[in-house]
Structures are given as structure tokens and as C-alpha cells.
Scaffold this active site. Structure first.
Site, short mmCIF file in Angstrom:
data_model
loop_
_atom_site.label_atom_id
_atom_site.label_comp_id
_atom_site.label_asym_id
_atom_site.label_seq_id
_atom_site.Cartn_x
_atom_site.Cartn_y
_atom_site.Cartn_z
N ASP A 13 42.75 43.41 25.82
CA ASP A 13 43.67 44.06 26.74
C ASP A 13 43.13 45.47 26.98
OD1 ASP A 13 46.20 44.65 28.12
OD2 ASP A 13 46.62 45.86 26.35
N ALA A 14 43.52 46.09 28.08
CA ALA A 14 43.02 47.43 28.39
C ALA A 14 43.96 48.52 27.90
CB ALA A 14 42.78 47.57 29.89
N TYR A 15 45.16 48.59 28.49
CA TYR A 15 46.06 49.72 28.25
C TYR A 15 46.80 49.59 26.93
CZ TYR A 15 45.04 50.19 33.19
OH TYR A 15 44.39 50.31 34.40
N ARG A 44 56.72 53.45 30.72
CA ARG A 44 56.00 52.26 30.27
C ARG A 44 56.94 51.06 30.16
NH1 ARG A 44 51.51 49.17 30.27
NH2 ARG A 44 50.90 48.41 28.21
N SER A 120 43.32 42.25 31.89
CA SER A 120 44.38 43.24 32.01
C SER A 120 45.29 42.98 33.19
CB SER A 120 43.73 44.63 32.16
OG SER A 120 44.70 45.63 32.44
N ASN A 121 46.53 43.50 33.07
CA ASN A 121 47.45 43.53 34.20
C ASN A 121 46.99 44.50 35.29
OD1 ASN A 121 49.37 41.64 33.44
ND2 ASN A 121 50.75 43.13 32.51
#
Length: 226
Positions: A13-15, A44, A120-121
């Protein structure tokens, strides 16, 4: 200690996993003062909430739009609406900070023969900009956005995107995320998973038959025998 066998690909995942969202709090503390932590937590939460709900305006999985809508609502709720500040906060998603251990960990995994990728989203624009700003381009074999399937995590189609891209079975993937809901989605799809629990959060009934938990990414290579 090696926890997983037969892994060929490490998907991140990124964030909140590779990219440090908490650093935004300090970046905008001069603007938000003692409201900074609460503001970013609310932003968030709203961002994820919008992505999980059916909304015709985001059916193309446009995370930039979702992020902007969440920021609009959060600024209104905190009575802090400022168009210039809004623009600066949105731009911060294009140049996020990297967790310190990330470059060394990714380099070690690749040198050990693992493929590495982001799933990622985030939109392609967000991810491309963020990865470039963080200097990660040479450390990843692929950057996969949910835009390609038109759905947000934790929909199964998102995780399938990663398996299909590398033409591997789910059992050959180690999926790594700092978000517990993402971990649940990935393990339901069949991935081996590692939850990076940086904040020491309760496990929330983390799947126990196919998961490991670390406090940073620095522990990941040992889990994979790298």
C-alpha cells in the site's frame, strides 16, 4: 525468522505504509495550530468513508476527487475554510514524505530477487508525483492504481489487479499495509499479509492464519528470508 515461503512479489500500500501521512500534520501545524492532529485524523477518516460508500460521482475511483471532497467537509466542520490552504493541502499529496526505512528495505528485497510494487487507492497522477518526489522510481517494478479497475479497496478486484499484473497466484504475493481494513481485504483475497502497525494499535481481530505484524518495514526482509 522467515515467516512466509514461496513469495515472489511484495505488494505495498502507499499511504500510511510507504508514504508518511502523519508528516503532513507537522507541515501544516503553523496553519492549524493545536487543531492539527484532530483535523488530519478527521480528514483521513472522511476520505476513507467516502471511498467505501456508493457514490455515483466517484464510480471511476478518482481518489483525488474523494480527497478533495473529504477536505471540503473537514474544513467546513472545523470552520477553517480557506481556498489557498485547501490548494496547499491537496498539493501535499503530490509530495508526501517517505518513511525513513523504505529505500533500504525495497532495495534489499529487490536484490534478493523479489518483485516490488505499489497497489493504492491513489490516482496515477497522485502516485506518479509522490513516488517521483520521494525518489522511489528505481525501487519499484510496478505502480498500480485502483483507477485501472474502477473500484476502491477493499474490493477483491483491486487485489486481483496485482496478482494479474505479475501473473502469479495470490499465495505467491506478500501484501504489506499500515491500514488494518486493507489487511483484511487482502487476506480475504488470499494474499499473505504483513500489517505494519506503526502506532501500536489494537489488533482488531487481525486474521491469524495468514498474517504477520511488524512495527516498521525494517522487519519485513527477515520475514521473507531476504
Amino acid at each position: 525468522m522467515t515467516a512466509f515461503q514461496g513469495i515472489k512479489v511484495c505488494i505495498f500500500d502507499a499511504y500510511g505504509t510507504l508514504l508518511d501521512l502523519s508528516a503532513m500534520i507537522e507541515r501544516f501545524r503553523p496553519d492549524l495550530g493545536d487543531k492539527a492532529e484532530a483535523f488530519f485524523k478527521a480528514w483521513r477518516s472522511k476520505q476513507l468513508e467516502i471511498s467505501w460508500l456508493f457514490n455515483p460521482s466517484i464510480r471511476k475511483a478518482d481518489f483525488w476527487l474523494v480527497t478533495r471532497e473529504a477536505l471540503d467537509e473537514t474544513m467546513t466542520a472545523f470552520d477553517l475554510y480557506d481556498t489557498r490552504l485547501l490548494a496547499r493541502m491537496m498539493d501535499a499529496w503530490l509530495s508526501p514524505n517517505l518513511y525513513a526505512e523504505v529505500p533500504v528495505v525495497l532495495a534489499r528485497l529487490r536484490s534478493a530477487g523479489f518483485k516490488t510494487a505499489i497497489l493504492s487507492n491513489g490516482t496515477r497522477k497522485m502516485l506518479t508525483a509522490g513516488i517521483s518526489a520521494a525518489g522511489m522510481d528505481s525501487l519499484l517494478d510496478a505502480v498500480l492504481s485502483v483507477e485501472e479497475v474502477g473500484a476502491f479497496k477493499p474490493k477483491p478486484a483491486v487485489y486481483k489487479l496485482a496478482a494479474d499484473h505479475f501473473a502469479v497466484a495470490p499465495q505467491s504475493v506478500c501484501f504489506v499495509s499500515g491500514n488494518i481494513w486493507d489487511i483484511h481485504g487482502a487476506v480475504a483475497f488470499g494474499f499473505n499479509v504483513v500489517w505494519v502497525n506503526r502506532g501500536g494499535a489494537p489488533p482488531e481481530k487481525l486474521p491469524r492464519d495468514n498474517a504477520a505484524t511488524t512495527t516498521t518495514l525494517a522487519e519485513l526482509p527477515a520475514l521473507l528470508g531476504a
